[in-house]
Design a protein around this motif. Sequence first.
Motif, PDB file in Angstrom:
ATOM      1  N   THR A 239       1.007   5.629   0.885  1.00  0.00           N
ATOM      2  CA  THR A 239       0.405   5.774   2.127  1.00  0.00           C
ATOM      3  C   THR A 239       0.834   7.338   1.965  1.00  0.00           C
ATOM      4  O   THR A 239       2.171   7.388   1.882  1.00  0.00           O
ATOM      5  CB  THR A 239       0.600   5.432   3.658  1.00  0.00           C
ATOM      6  OG1 THR A 239      -0.589   4.491   3.802  1.00  0.00           O
ATOM      7  CG2 THR A 239      -0.129   6.871   4.542  1.00  0.00           C
TER       8      THR A 239
ATOM      9  N   TRP B  50       1.124  11.319   2.213  1.00  0.00           N
ATOM     10  CA  TRP B  50       0.742  12.617   3.312  1.00  0.00           C
ATOM     11  C   TRP B  50       0.749  13.992   2.482  1.00  0.00           C
ATOM     12  O   TRP B  50       1.338  14.434   2.329  1.00  0.00           O
ATOM     13  CB  TRP B  50       1.406  12.883   4.580  1.00  0.00           C
ATOM     14  CG  TRP B  50       1.855  11.923   5.790  1.00  0.00           C
ATOM     15  CD1 TRP B  50       1.080  11.840   6.929  1.00  0.00           C
ATOM     16  CD2 TRP B  50       2.594  11.011   6.116  1.00  0.00           C
ATOM     17  NE1 TRP B  50       0.900  11.102   7.228  1.00  0.00           N
ATOM     18  CE2 TRP B  50       1.654   9.905   6.584  1.00  0.00           C
ATOM     19  CE3 TRP B  50       3.086  10.195   4.547  1.00  0.00           C
ATOM     20  CZ2 TRP B  50       2.561   8.711   7.279  1.00  0.00           C
ATOM     21  CZ3 TRP B  50       3.532   8.515   5.069  1.00  0.00           C
ATOM     22  CH2 TRP B  50       3.141   8.304   5.766  1.00  0.00           C
TER      23      TRP B  50
ATOM     24  N   LYS C 235       0.802  -1.063   0.275  1.00  0.00           N
ATOM     25  CA  LYS C 235       0.065   0.002  -0.256  1.00  0.00           C
ATOM     26  C   LYS C 235       1.179   1.464   0.500  1.00  0.00           C
ATOM     27  O   LYS C 235       2.239   1.198   0.469  1.00  0.00           O
ATOM     28  CB  LYS C 235      -0.967  -0.172   1.348  1.00  0.00           C
ATOM     29  CG  LYS C 235      -1.874   0.793   1.240  1.00  0.00           C
ATOM     30  CD  LYS C 235      -2.772   1.025   2.499  1.00  0.00           C
ATOM     31  CE  LYS C 235      -3.731   2.606   2.772  1.00  0.00           C
ATOM     32  NZ  LYS C 235      -4.786   2.099   3.894  1.00  0.00           N
TER      33      LYS C 235
END
Length: 354
Positions: free
Chosen positions: A217, A219, A215
């Motif tokens: 991820t 920000w 995955k």
Amino acid sequence: MSITAQLSDSVELPGGAALVNGFAFESRGEATRRALLQNGHELEVYDLYEVFAGERAPTAVFPLPWPGWDRGVHSVSPDATFAVFSGQRAVRAVGPGGELLWEYRHGCWGPELGHAHTGDEQEVCRGLEHGSCRVSDDGRLVWAHVVLGWDEQDCQEFWVVLDARHGRELARLPLDSAASGSHHVSHPDGLHMGLCIGMGQDGILLHWARWDGEKLTDWDLNEGLDRILVDVHTGLAGFLTVEHYGSDLRLHALDGAVLAERTPESCDDEDPAGWDYGCGFVDADTVIASTVDADEDPDRARHWMLDARTLQVRGAISYPTGPVDGCVRPLGDGSWLTYDGRSGTLNRWIEAAS
């Protein structure tokens, strides 16, 4: 307060200006500090510690896959066995002899309405826009900022994660950007990657991401921000940014929260100039930063030492050789670099013992 710098090393390194005023510097962990310098149609890789120890030959040399393309930010694997080039229409990995290892094709960074490519891979289209790439510190991944789509009206920028062995795409993140250029900053934890996208007068976009093998991820740190990502240090959890026009310098947690802030007015009330983007961690306790655009107005340029956790100013740096103009490049090991363009000399400094 004045802080005296001590000259630690000095070598002639043609083209070394790109180390302190560009994207030719590459740091990997605590042991590797490199210069990636373009020399004609080749990319020369220098181990800076070896250079200062007397070794003048590059550790590796890679032919440029597109000699007419002089933009993009490139990267070299940790063991220097391959380089990855950010081209106008592809990301390409090559070996030292120039052999093609793999290629990831993407849209054109310089499309023109009605323009059709001739099929010549060496063709360089008009336009100054470019992407960037970075090999991860474990050598397994390549992070690349690319544009996907094949004409001016049908294209979008993406941040892609590629397998470094064969260039296969593992993940992609759509970006809300129209870049003029970009660069990556690798977190010393070996897990996180930062991407800073410059869009000219339209501002700056900043992302951090992590790929765990399954995955991606991300920000997205862009709400209300317009900041240049400049550095991160292994001894701290956060990173440094400079406001687009230099109004302040900030230390952030990895989630973007502001831990400390410093304006240039706090340094010199008589010269409220902006921070330059030449700044970063000298070590886990100290930040070095410059005020004024040092290349355009060297007579007013100054370098400052700040506390790394509070960004409180410790003092201005005094150089024994007289005023030092230009930007600085901290190495994160207690030293920093400046470059004398008149003599082609790369200087390494440390703080003199009191």
